[in-house]
Design a protein around this motif. Structure first.
Motif, PDB file in Angstrom:
ATOM      1  N   THR A  52       0.828  -1.204   0.000  1.00  0.00           N
ATOM      2  CA  THR A  52       0.000   0.000   0.000  1.00  0.00           C
ATOM      3  C   THR A  52       0.861   1.252   0.000  1.00  0.00           C
ATOM      4  O   THR A  52       0.610   2.201  -0.759  1.00  0.00           O
ATOM      5  CB  THR A  52      -0.926  -0.007   1.231  1.00  0.00           C
ATOM      6  OG1 THR A  52      -1.688  -1.216   1.259  1.00  0.00           O
ATOM      7  CG2 THR A  52      -1.882   1.171   1.184  1.00  0.00           C
ATOM      8  N   ALA A  53       1.906   1.261   0.827  1.00  0.00           N
ATOM      9  CA  ALA A  53       2.795   2.427   0.901  1.00  0.00           C
ATOM     10  C   ALA A  53       3.526   2.658  -0.412  1.00  0.00           C
ATOM     11  O   ALA A  53       3.780   3.807  -0.800  1.00  0.00           O
ATOM     12  CB  ALA A  53       3.799   2.243   2.036  1.00  0.00           C
ATOM     13  N   SER A  54       3.871   1.585  -1.108  1.00  0.00           N
ATOM     14  CA  SER A  54       4.652   1.701  -2.345  1.00  0.00           C
ATOM     15  C   SER A  54       3.891   2.389  -3.459  1.00  0.00           C
ATOM     16  O   SER A  54       4.485   2.802  -4.464  1.00  0.00           O
ATOM     17  CB  SER A  54       5.108   0.318  -2.822  1.00  0.00           C
ATOM     18  OG  SER A  54       4.020  -0.431  -3.341  1.00  0.00           O
ATOM     19  N   GLU A  55       2.572   2.524  -3.320  1.00  0.00           N
ATOM     20  CA  GLU A  55       1.762   3.133  -4.373  1.00  0.00           C
ATOM     21  C   GLU A  55       1.286   4.533  -4.014  1.00  0.00           C
ATOM     22  O   GLU A  55       0.464   5.117  -4.714  1.00  0.00           O
ATOM     23  CB  GLU A  55       0.583   2.222  -4.696  1.00  0.00           C
ATOM     24  CG  GLU A  55       1.029   0.883  -5.278  1.00  0.00           C
ATOM     25  CD  GLU A  55      -0.125   0.021  -5.733  1.00  0.00           C
ATOM     26  OE1 GLU A  55      -1.240   0.210  -5.215  1.00  0.00           O
ATOM     27  OE2 GLU A  55       0.088  -0.827  -6.606  1.00  0.00           O
ATOM     28  N   VAL A  56       1.798   5.072  -2.910  1.00  0.00           N
ATOM     29  CA  VAL A  56       1.490   6.459  -2.553  1.00  0.00           C
ATOM     30  C   VAL A  56       2.430   7.384  -3.330  1.00  0.00           C
ATOM     31  O   VAL A  56       3.657   7.245  -3.248  1.00  0.00           O
ATOM     32  CB  VAL A  56       1.663   6.688  -1.037  1.00  0.00           C
ATOM     33  CG1 VAL A  56       1.491   8.172  -0.708  1.00  0.00           C
ATOM     34  CG2 VAL A  56       0.671   5.841  -0.242  1.00  0.00           C
ATOM     35  N   ALA A  57       1.859   8.284  -4.115  1.00  0.00           N
ATOM     36  CA  ALA A  57       2.640   9.274  -4.873  1.00  0.00           C
ATOM     37  C   ALA A  57       3.745   8.592  -5.698  1.00  0.00           C
ATOM     38  O   ALA A  57       3.551   7.504  -6.228  1.00  0.00           O
ATOM     39  CB  ALA A  57       3.215  10.315  -3.913  1.00  0.00           C
ATOM     40  N   PHE A  78      -7.460  13.668   1.495  1.00  0.00           N
ATOM     41  CA  PHE A  78      -8.523  12.679   1.600  1.00  0.00           C
ATOM     42  C   PHE A  78      -8.019  11.249   1.748  1.00  0.00           C
ATOM     43  O   PHE A  78      -8.641  10.424   2.421  1.00  0.00           O
ATOM     44  CB  PHE A  78      -9.414  12.723   0.344  1.00  0.00           C
ATOM     45  CG  PHE A  78     -10.183  13.993   0.170  1.00  0.00           C
ATOM     46  CD1 PHE A  78     -10.592  14.737   1.259  1.00  0.00           C
ATOM     47  CD2 PHE A  78     -10.490  14.453  -1.105  1.00  0.00           C
ATOM     48  CE1 PHE A  78     -11.310  15.912   1.098  1.00  0.00           C
ATOM     49  CE2 PHE A  78     -11.213  15.624  -1.288  1.00  0.00           C
ATOM     50  CZ  PHE A  78     -11.622  16.352  -0.186  1.00  0.00           C
ATOM     51  N   TYR A  79      -6.882  10.921   1.140  1.00  0.00           N
ATOM     52  CA  TYR A  79      -6.568   9.527   0.831  1.00  0.00           C
ATOM     53  C   TYR A  79      -5.941   8.758   1.996  1.00  0.00           C
ATOM     54  O   TYR A  79      -6.485   7.767   2.465  1.00  0.00           O
ATOM     55  CB  TYR A  79      -5.716   9.483  -0.436  1.00  0.00           C
ATOM     56  CG  TYR A  79      -6.387  10.247  -1.547  1.00  0.00           C
ATOM     57  CD1 TYR A  79      -7.462   9.709  -2.224  1.00  0.00           C
ATOM     58  CD2 TYR A  79      -5.998  11.551  -1.850  1.00  0.00           C
ATOM     59  CE1 TYR A  79      -8.130  10.425  -3.212  1.00  0.00           C
ATOM     60  CE2 TYR A  79      -6.654  12.277  -2.838  1.00  0.00           C
ATOM     61  CZ  TYR A  79      -7.725  11.710  -3.512  1.00  0.00           C
ATOM     62  OH  TYR A  79      -8.387  12.430  -4.469  1.00  0.00           O
ATOM     63  N   ARG A  80      -4.772   9.147   2.451  1.00  0.00           N
ATOM     64  CA  ARG A  80      -4.139   8.558   3.634  1.00  0.00           C
ATOM     65  C   ARG A  80      -4.157   7.021   3.594  1.00  0.00           C
ATOM     66  O   ARG A  80      -4.544   6.351   4.543  1.00  0.00           O
ATOM     67  CB  ARG A  80      -4.824   9.077   4.902  1.00  0.00           C
ATOM     68  CG  ARG A  80      -4.543  10.540   5.180  1.00  0.00           C
ATOM     69  CD  ARG A  80      -5.469  11.102   6.224  1.00  0.00           C
ATOM     70  NE  ARG A  80      -6.769  11.428   5.663  1.00  0.00           N
ATOM     71  CZ  ARG A  80      -7.887  11.582   6.364  1.00  0.00           C
ATOM     72  NH1 ARG A  80      -7.871  11.431   7.662  1.00  0.00           N
ATOM     73  NH2 ARG A  80      -9.016  11.890   5.763  1.00  0.00           N
ATOM     74  N   GLU A  81      -3.679   6.458   2.485  1.00  0.00           N
ATOM     75  CA  GLU A  81      -3.820   5.020   2.251  1.00  0.00           C
ATOM     76  C   GLU A  81      -3.126   4.134   3.281  1.00  0.00           C
ATOM     77  O   GLU A  81      -3.544   2.988   3.498  1.00  0.00           O
ATOM     78  CB  GLU A  81      -3.286   4.658   0.855  1.00  0.00           C
ATOM     79  CG  GLU A  81      -4.067   5.250  -0.293  1.00  0.00           C
ATOM     80  CD  GLU A  81      -3.385   6.442  -0.931  1.00  0.00           C
ATOM     81  OE1 GLU A  81      -3.316   6.479  -2.165  1.00  0.00           O
ATOM     82  OE2 GLU A  81      -2.917   7.308  -0.177  1.00  0.00           O
ATOM     83  N   THR A  82      -2.055   4.615   3.904  1.00  0.00           N
ATOM     84  CA  THR A  82      -1.322   3.724   4.811  1.00  0.00           C
ATOM     85  C   THR A  82      -2.124   3.351   6.050  1.00  0.00           C
ATOM     86  O   THR A  82      -1.770   2.403   6.745  1.00  0.00           O
ATOM     87  CB  THR A  82       0.014   4.360   5.261  1.00  0.00           C
ATOM     88  OG1 THR A  82      -0.232   5.612   5.903  1.00  0.00           O
ATOM     89  CG2 THR A  82       0.950   4.541   4.080  1.00  0.00           C
ATOM     90  N   VAL A  83      -3.197   4.063   6.322  1.00  0.00           N
ATOM     91  CA  VAL A  83      -4.008   3.693   7.486  1.00  0.00           C
ATOM     92  C   VAL A  83      -4.840   2.437   7.214  1.00  0.00           C
ATOM     93  O   VAL A  83      -5.276   1.758   8.155  1.00  0.00           O
ATOM     94  CB  VAL A  83      -4.925   4.865   7.911  1.00  0.00           C
ATOM     95  CG1 VAL A  83      -6.161   4.969   7.029  1.00  0.00           C
ATOM     96  CG2 VAL A  83      -5.348   4.723   9.379  1.00  0.00           C
ATOM     97  N   LEU A  84      -5.058   2.090   5.953  1.00  0.00           N
ATOM     98  CA  LEU A  84      -5.957   0.980   5.626  1.00  0.00           C
ATOM     99  C   LEU A  84      -5.489  -0.353   6.224  1.00  0.00           C
ATOM    100  O   LEU A  84      -6.270  -1.045   6.896  1.00  0.00           O
ATOM    101  CB  LEU A  84      -6.133   0.860   4.111  1.00  0.00           C
ATOM    102  CG  LEU A  84      -6.639   2.124   3.386  1.00  0.00           C
ATOM    103  CD1 LEU A  84      -6.843   1.827   1.903  1.00  0.00           C
ATOM    104  CD2 LEU A  84      -7.914   2.646   4.017  1.00  0.00           C
TER     105      LEU A  84
END
Length: 277
Positions: A96-101, A120-126
Motif C-alpha cells: 500500500t505504501a509503495s503506491e502512494v505518490a 482525503f486519501y491517507r492510504e497507509t491507514v488501511l
C-alpha cells in the motif's frame, strides 16, 4: 515558497516536544508537529495552513524505530514510506505504501504524516485498520497506547498537544492472504479513484477503503455483506453499496458515478482473489 515565517524546533525527546508545544501555544505561535513536512509545505503554498512554529519529531528515537519483536512490529511515526516499503516486514502495508505518490515523494512522506494528514486519501491507514493495530500517542497527559478504532474516525482524533509516536501491529497478520488494489484514471502515480486493502482472516474478508469518500474507512457492515456467501457475489456487492458511510467524491480525478463503477469492479477483484485462497 511558503508565504509565512515560522520558527523551527527539533526536540530530541518526547517530553521536550510536548513541553515545546505547550510553551509555543502559550506564546500564541499555533505550533504544528511534523515528521516529513510535505503536506505543510504543499498546503502552506496554497494558503490552506499557517503556523508560527513547527516542531520536527525526526530526532526523537521512539519515532524512528522499526523493530519486529516476538509478537509485534513496532514502527515509528517518522519512518518514511520508502523505508517501510524496502523493509517489507508487513507485506500489505509495504504494498500500500509503495503506491502512494512517487518514490521521490515517498522518500519524504512519513507513516505518521500520511496517517495524520488532511488530504482525503491517507492510504497507509488501511492495513492498520484491518489488523486492529495499536497507536502510541504522546501528549500533556503522558504516553498512551490505544486501539486504532478508538481514535481513528475518518481522521486521527488527537487532542491538543498530542502527536503520534508509534504504530504497533501483531505479527500474526503478516502471513495471512491479503491484497491491495489501487485504481487510477490513467497514470501510474497520482491520486486514486479508489484504493482497497483487504485481508482474509478465519475465512472472512476484511476490507478498508480510500478515495471513494473524502476520508479512509473500514465498515463492518460492508464486510458482513461481502462475507454473506449464500448470496451471489454481485448481490453481496450491491448490498454492501448501501453502507458506504459518506458522500462519494466527485472531482477532477473522476465523477462519483465513475468511482462507483470502479469500486464495484474492484470489490469483485478482491473477492475473486481472496475467496480463491
Amino acid at each position: 515558497m511558503i508565504p509565512f515565517d515560522f520558527e523551527y524546533y527539533k526536540p530530541s525527546s518526547i517530553r521536550e516536544a510536548v513541553q515545546l508545544f505547550y510553551t509555543l501555544q502559550v506564546q500564541k505561535k499555533r505550533p504544528i508537529y511534523f515528521s516529513g513536512g510535505t503536506e505543510i509545505i504543499t498546503l502552506g503554498r496554497l494558503n490552506l495552513v499557517s503556523t508560527g512554529a513547527v516542531i520536527d519529531i525526526h530526532d526523537i528515537p521512539e519515532c524512528k524505530v522499526l523493530q519486529l519483536n516476538e509478537n509485534q512490529l513496532v514502527m515509528g511515526s517518522a519512518l518514511t514510506l520508502t523505508k517501510i516499503e524496502e523493509a517489507n516486514v508487513f507485506p500489505l502495508l509495504s504494498k500500500t505504501a509503495s503506491e502512494v505518490a512517487d518514490r521521490t515523494a515517498r522518500n519524504k512522506i512519513t507513516l505518521g504524516g500520511n496517517i495524520c494528514g488532511n488530504i482525503f486519501y491517507r492510504e497507509t491507514v488501511l492495513p492498520l485498520l484491518l489488523t486492529d493495530s495499536d497507536l502510541v500517542i504522546a501528549g500533556p497527559a503522558g504516553i498512551k497506547r490505544v486501539p486504532i478504532q478508538k481514535v481513528f474516525n475518518k481522521q486521527l482524533c488527537l487532542k491538543t498537544g498530542e502527536f503520534l509516536v508509534q504504530v504497533m501491529t501483531n505479527r500474526s497478520y503478516f502471513h495471512t492472504p491479503s491484497v491491495s488494489i489501487k485504481k487510477r484514471r490513467q497514470w501510474n502515480t497520482g491520486y486514486p479513484l479508489v484504493t482497497v486493502a483487504a485481508m482474509k482472516i478465519e475465512q472472512e474478508i476484511r476490507v478498508a477503503f480510500s478515495g471513494l469518500c473524502p476520508f479512509p474507512f473500514r465498515s463492518q457492515q460492508i464486510e458482513k455483506d461481502l462475507n454473506h456467501k449464500p448470496l451471489p457475489v454481485e448481490t453481496r456487492i450491491e448490498n454492501a453499496m448501501h453502507h458506504i458511510p459518506g458522500p462519494i467524491l466527485d472531482d477532477d480525478e473522476g465523477s462519483s458515478e465513475y468511482r462507483i463503477f470502479v469500486f464495484k469492479h474492484t470489490l469483485q477483484d478482491i473477492i475473486t482473489a481472496l475467496e480463491g485462497n
